[in-house]
Design a protein around this motif. Structure first.
Motif, PDB file in Angstrom:
ATOM      1  N   ILE A 155       1.472 -10.904  21.937  1.00 41.20           N
ATOM      2  CA  ILE A 155       2.941 -10.741  21.882  1.00 41.20           C
ATOM      3  C   ILE A 155       3.585 -11.863  21.063  1.00 41.20           C
ATOM      4  CG2 ILE A 155       5.055 -10.658  23.290  1.00 41.20           C
ATOM      5  CD1 ILE A 155       3.368  -9.201  25.443  1.00 41.20           C
ATOM      6  N   GLU A 156       3.094 -13.092  21.232  1.00 48.73           N
ATOM      7  CA  GLU A 156       3.631 -14.211  20.422  1.00 48.73           C
ATOM      8  C   GLU A 156       3.419 -13.942  18.936  1.00 48.73           C
ATOM      9  OE1 GLU A 156       1.734 -17.899  21.573  1.00 48.73           O
ATOM     10  OE2 GLU A 156       2.557 -17.681  23.608  1.00 48.73           O
ATOM     11  N   THR A 157       2.252 -13.399  18.594  1.00 49.21           N
ATOM     12  CA  THR A 157       1.970 -13.124  17.182  1.00 49.21           C
ATOM     13  C   THR A 157       2.893 -12.024  16.656  1.00 49.21           C
ATOM     14  OG1 THR A 157      -0.318 -13.669  17.679  1.00 49.21           O
ATOM     15  CG2 THR A 157       0.093 -12.727  15.513  1.00 49.21           C
ATOM     16  N   LEU A 158       3.142 -11.008  17.480  1.00 49.22           N
ATOM     17  CA  LEU A 158       4.073  -9.950  17.052  1.00 49.22           C
ATOM     18  C   LEU A 158       5.437 -10.551  16.755  1.00 49.22           C
ATOM     19  CD1 LEU A 158       3.447  -6.985  19.550  1.00 49.22           C
ATOM     20  CD2 LEU A 158       2.584  -7.261  17.237  1.00 49.22           C
ATOM     21  N   ASP A 159       5.849 -11.494  17.621  1.00 53.16           N
ATOM     22  CA  ASP A 159       7.119 -12.195  17.430  1.00 53.16           C
ATOM     23  C   ASP A 159       7.151 -12.895  16.081  1.00 53.16           C
ATOM     24  OD1 ASP A 159       9.332 -12.275  18.990  1.00 53.16           O
ATOM     25  OD2 ASP A 159       8.396 -13.469  20.587  1.00 53.16           O
ATOM     26  N   LYS A 160       6.078 -13.667  15.831  1.00 50.08           N
ATOM     27  CA  LYS A 160       6.017 -14.447  14.579  1.00 50.08           C
ATOM     28  C   LYS A 160       6.053 -13.533  13.363  1.00 50.08           C
ATOM     29  CE  LYS A 160       3.405 -18.387  16.261  1.00 50.08           C
ATOM     30  NZ  LYS A 160       2.031 -18.489  16.724  1.00 50.08           N
ATOM     31  N   GLU A 161       5.430 -12.370  13.488  1.00 50.42           N
ATOM     32  CA  GLU A 161       5.349 -11.432  12.355  1.00 50.42           C
ATOM     33  C   GLU A 161       6.582 -10.522  12.281  1.00 50.42           C
ATOM     34  OE1 GLU A 161       2.626 -11.238  10.152  1.00 50.42           O
ATOM     35  OE2 GLU A 161       1.766 -12.983  11.152  1.00 50.42           O
ATOM     36  N   ASN A 162       7.570 -10.799  13.118  1.00 50.72           N
ATOM     37  CA  ASN A 162       8.796  -9.979  13.184  1.00 50.72           C
ATOM     38  C   ASN A 162       8.529  -8.518  13.511  1.00 50.72           C
ATOM     39  OD1 ASN A 162      10.626 -12.042  12.680  1.00 50.72           O
ATOM     40  ND2 ASN A 162      10.233 -11.894  10.463  1.00 50.72           N
ATOM     41  N   LEU A 163       7.514  -8.293  14.320  1.00 48.73           N
ATOM     42  CA  LEU A 163       7.178  -6.909  14.690  1.00 48.73           C
ATOM     43  C   LEU A 163       7.569  -6.607  16.131  1.00 48.73           C
ATOM     44  CD1 LEU A 163       3.571  -6.786  13.168  1.00 48.73           C
ATOM     45  CD2 LEU A 163       5.542  -5.423  12.409  1.00 48.73           C
TER      46      LEU A 163
ATOM     47  N   SER B  35      10.460  -6.763  17.889  1.00 49.40           N
ATOM     48  CA  SER B  35      11.669  -6.015  18.272  1.00 49.40           C
ATOM     49  C   SER B  35      11.520  -4.519  18.001  1.00 49.40           C
ATOM     50  CB  SER B  35      12.889  -6.565  17.543  1.00 49.40           C
ATOM     51  OG  SER B  35      12.684  -6.429  16.162  1.00 49.40           O
ATOM     52  N   GLU B  36      10.652  -4.164  17.033  1.00 50.30           N
ATOM     53  CA  GLU B  36      10.536  -2.733  16.730  1.00 50.30           C
ATOM     54  C   GLU B  36       9.419  -2.056  17.529  1.00 50.30           C
ATOM     55  OE1 GLU B  36       8.154  -2.781  12.520  1.00 50.30           O
ATOM     56  OE2 GLU B  36      10.027  -3.906  12.693  1.00 50.30           O
ATOM     57  N   THR B  37       8.698  -2.820  18.357  1.00 49.20           N
ATOM     58  CA  THR B  37       7.590  -2.223  19.115  1.00 49.20           C
ATOM     59  C   THR B  37       7.796  -2.438  20.607  1.00 49.20           C
ATOM     60  OG1 THR B  37       6.210  -3.062  17.300  1.00 49.20           O
ATOM     61  CG2 THR B  37       5.046  -2.091  19.162  1.00 49.20           C
ATOM     62  N   ILE B  38       7.743  -1.355  21.368  1.00 50.55           N
ATOM     63  CA  ILE B  38       7.787  -1.474  22.825  1.00 50.55           C
ATOM     64  C   ILE B  38       6.390  -1.915  23.277  1.00 50.55           C
ATOM     65  CG2 ILE B  38       7.967  -0.150  24.975  1.00 50.55           C
ATOM     66  CD1 ILE B  38       9.819   1.820  23.385  1.00 50.55           C
TER      67      ILE B  38
ATOM     68  N   ILE C 114      11.447   5.038  25.593  1.00 50.42           N
ATOM     69  CA  ILE C 114      11.669   5.764  24.326  1.00 50.42           C
ATOM     70  C   ILE C 114      13.080   6.368  24.338  1.00 50.42           C
ATOM     71  CG2 ILE C 114      11.015   7.844  23.029  1.00 50.42           C
ATOM     72  CD1 ILE C 114       8.856   6.024  22.463  1.00 50.42           C
ATOM     73  N   GLU C 115      13.447   6.967  25.476  1.00 48.31           N
ATOM     74  CA  GLU C 115      14.794   7.560  25.576  1.00 48.31           C
ATOM     75  C   GLU C 115      15.871   6.500  25.346  1.00 48.31           C
ATOM     76  OE1 GLU C 115      15.541   9.661  29.256  1.00 48.31           O
ATOM     77  OE2 GLU C 115      13.866  10.994  28.767  1.00 48.31           O
ATOM     78  N   GLU C 116      15.688   5.338  26.007  1.00 49.77           N
ATOM     79  CA  GLU C 116      16.674   4.254  25.852  1.00 49.77           C
ATOM     80  C   GLU C 116      16.793   3.839  24.380  1.00 49.77           C
ATOM     81  OE1 GLU C 116      15.898   2.299  30.220  1.00 49.77           O
ATOM     82  OE2 GLU C 116      15.664   1.004  28.472  1.00 49.77           O
ATOM     83  N   ARG C 117      15.638   3.797  23.726  1.00 51.35           N
ATOM     84  CA  ARG C 117      15.617   3.371  22.324  1.00 51.35           C
ATOM     85  C   ARG C 117      16.344   4.369  21.441  1.00 51.35           C
ATOM     86  NH1 ARG C 117      10.364   2.535  18.806  1.00 51.35           N
ATOM     87  NH2 ARG C 117      10.715   0.412  18.138  1.00 51.35           N
TER      88      ARG C 117
ATOM     89  N   PRO D  85       3.507   2.553  15.401  1.00 52.52           N
ATOM     90  CA  PRO D  85       3.744   3.189  16.700  1.00 52.52           C
ATOM     91  C   PRO D  85       5.085   2.764  17.301  1.00 52.52           C
ATOM     92  CG  PRO D  85       2.362   1.265  16.981  1.00 52.52           C
ATOM     93  CD  PRO D  85       2.601   1.395  15.500  1.00 52.52           C
ATOM     94  N   ASP D  86       5.584   3.591  18.229  1.00 49.91           N
ATOM     95  CA  ASP D  86       6.758   3.194  19.010  1.00 49.91           C
ATOM     96  C   ASP D  86       6.321   2.196  20.082  1.00 49.91           C
ATOM     97  OD1 ASP D  86       8.596   5.376  17.984  1.00 49.91           O
ATOM     98  OD2 ASP D  86       6.884   6.537  18.726  1.00 49.91           O
ATOM     99  N   ILE D  87       5.082   2.398  20.563  1.00 45.28           N
ATOM    100  CA  ILE D  87       4.607   1.610  21.711  1.00 45.28           C
ATOM    101  C   ILE D  87       3.269   0.960  21.403  1.00 45.28           C
ATOM    102  CG2 ILE D  87       3.846   1.765  24.131  1.00 45.28           C
ATOM    103  CD1 ILE D  87       5.599   4.273  24.393  1.00 45.28           C
ATOM    104  N   LEU D  88       3.129  -0.295  21.823  1.00 45.42           N
ATOM    105  CA  LEU D  88       1.810  -0.924  21.826  1.00 45.42           C
ATOM    106  C   LEU D  88       1.406  -1.085  23.291  1.00 45.42           C
ATOM    107  CD1 LEU D  88      -0.583  -2.393  20.489  1.00 45.42           C
ATOM    108  CD2 LEU D  88       0.689  -4.516  20.806  1.00 45.42           C
ATOM    109  N   GLY D  89       0.232  -0.543  23.652  1.00 43.62           N
ATOM    110  CA  GLY D  89      -0.275  -0.687  25.015  1.00 43.62           C
ATOM    111  C   GLY D  89      -1.492  -1.597  25.015  1.00 43.62           C
ATOM    112  N   MET D  90      -1.521  -2.521  25.973  1.00 43.07           N
ATOM    113  CA  MET D  90      -2.693  -3.403  26.081  1.00 43.07           C
ATOM    114  C   MET D  90      -3.240  -3.329  27.494  1.00 43.07           C
ATOM    115  SD  MET D  90      -1.833  -6.873  23.998  1.00 43.07           S
ATOM    116  CE  MET D  90      -0.108  -7.061  24.362  1.00 43.07           C
TER     117      MET D  90
END
Ligand code: B1M
Length: 239
Positions: free
Chosen positions: A177-185, A187-190, A226-229, A157-162
């Protein structure tokens, strides 16, 4: 619960808009699914915009339920009935809100965090995002970090919503969010977060891209990010 047996005798179609709205809020309070579905259909037939039915009748009705839940007038089983009645109305509004004919402008995975089973707000966000042209993958409630990771891997996805509605579950957003960081995911997910007890400061503190106050704001922020991206990607392609 204020059981109003008299609602059996009321012909909803004979009430004017204001009386019907108030009656529906009573019926939501009493968890009457059929009456909420009927009232929703009547208002739509009278030309009400689905968004207006949602905001002015159903969401306002749930706000009243929330106040009495907080004050100990209503308890969990009663609030569950109200939530189900709300869903009966939302299921009629969903296809209408999603009917925009716009092409998909982005993809979002959304879920309520671990330990939390509240889903009405999340469902509303999903509906509004779909209506605005997003593809939404709803992974439901009570999600441990593994579920988010699996959904991101599968759907890209472009976006993860919680979503979190409890002060005790909202910190879990930071864990995800910390886990996404560790998994290098990361920066590619809003990452967008929302739920009644959150605020902007909390959103910043856990490292989300934005805190979204409500469903309409979520759509605005999602479109903007999304537009900014897209323009960032275009810039880097030119260089
Ligand atoms: Co719960 N509950 N509940 N509950 N419940 C609250 C949240 C509470 C504030 C009630 C109160 O005391 N006034 C309170 C939390 C207190 C706190 O943490 N400080 C509470 C509590 C204590 C509990 C239990 C612990 C009660 C108990 O068991 N003793 C328990 C916890 C269960 C669990 O999760 N583990 C519990 C259970 C339940 C029910 C199951 C009975 C039911 C949920 C049914 C369901 O969701 N299917 C329920 C409900 C319905 C509520 C209230 C009354 C209503 C929530 C709701 O649906 N609001 C709520 C009181 C309240 O919030 N006023 C309450 C309507 C909805 C449209 O708004 O969810 O805020 P909301 O969503 C908005 C925005 O927040 C935002 O956009 C939405 C749409 O505009 N948003 C997002 C939400 N998620 C987003 C995600 C995004 C973006 C925006 O991602 C990008």
């Amino acid at each position: 619960m204020a059981i109003d047996d008299s609602s059996d005798d009321i012909n909803l179609a004979e009430l004017d808009d204001k009386e019907l709205s108030l009656q529906m809020q009573d019926d939501l309070y009493d968890g009457l699914n059929n009456e909420i579905a009927e009232g929703t259909s009547i208002l739509l037939d009278r030309g009400w915009h689905p968004q207006k039915v949602l905001n002015e009748v159903l969401v306002e009705g749930m706000r009243i339920v929330g106040v009495d839940f907080r004050d100990g007038v209503l308890f969990v089983p009663e609030v569950l009935l109200s939530a189900n009645a709300m869903k009966a109305g939302m299921s009629l509004l969903k296809p209408l809100l999603a009917e925009t004919g716009t092409s998909v402008i982005g993809k979002m995975v959304i879920g309520t965090v671990k330990g939390d089973i509240h889903d009405i707000g999340k469902n509303l966000v999903s509906m509004m995002m779909e209506g605005a042209g997003f593809e939404v993958i709803d992974i439901g409630i009570n999600n441990p970090v593994e579920n988010y990771l699996m959904a991101i891997e599968e759907h890209k996805p472009d976006i993860l919503g919680m979503s979190a509605l409890l002060t005790t579950t909202m910190p879990y957003m930071g864990t995800v969010i910390e886990t996404l960081d560790k998994e290098n995911l990361r920066s590619e997910t809003i990452v967008l977060v929302g739920g009644a007890p959150l605020n902007e400061e909390f959103g910043r503190a856990v490292g989300a891209d934005a805190y979204c106050r409500d469903a309409a704001v979520t759509v605005e922020i999602a479109k903007q990010l999304i537009e900014e991206r897209v323009s960032q990607h275009q810039q880097s392609a030119i260089q």
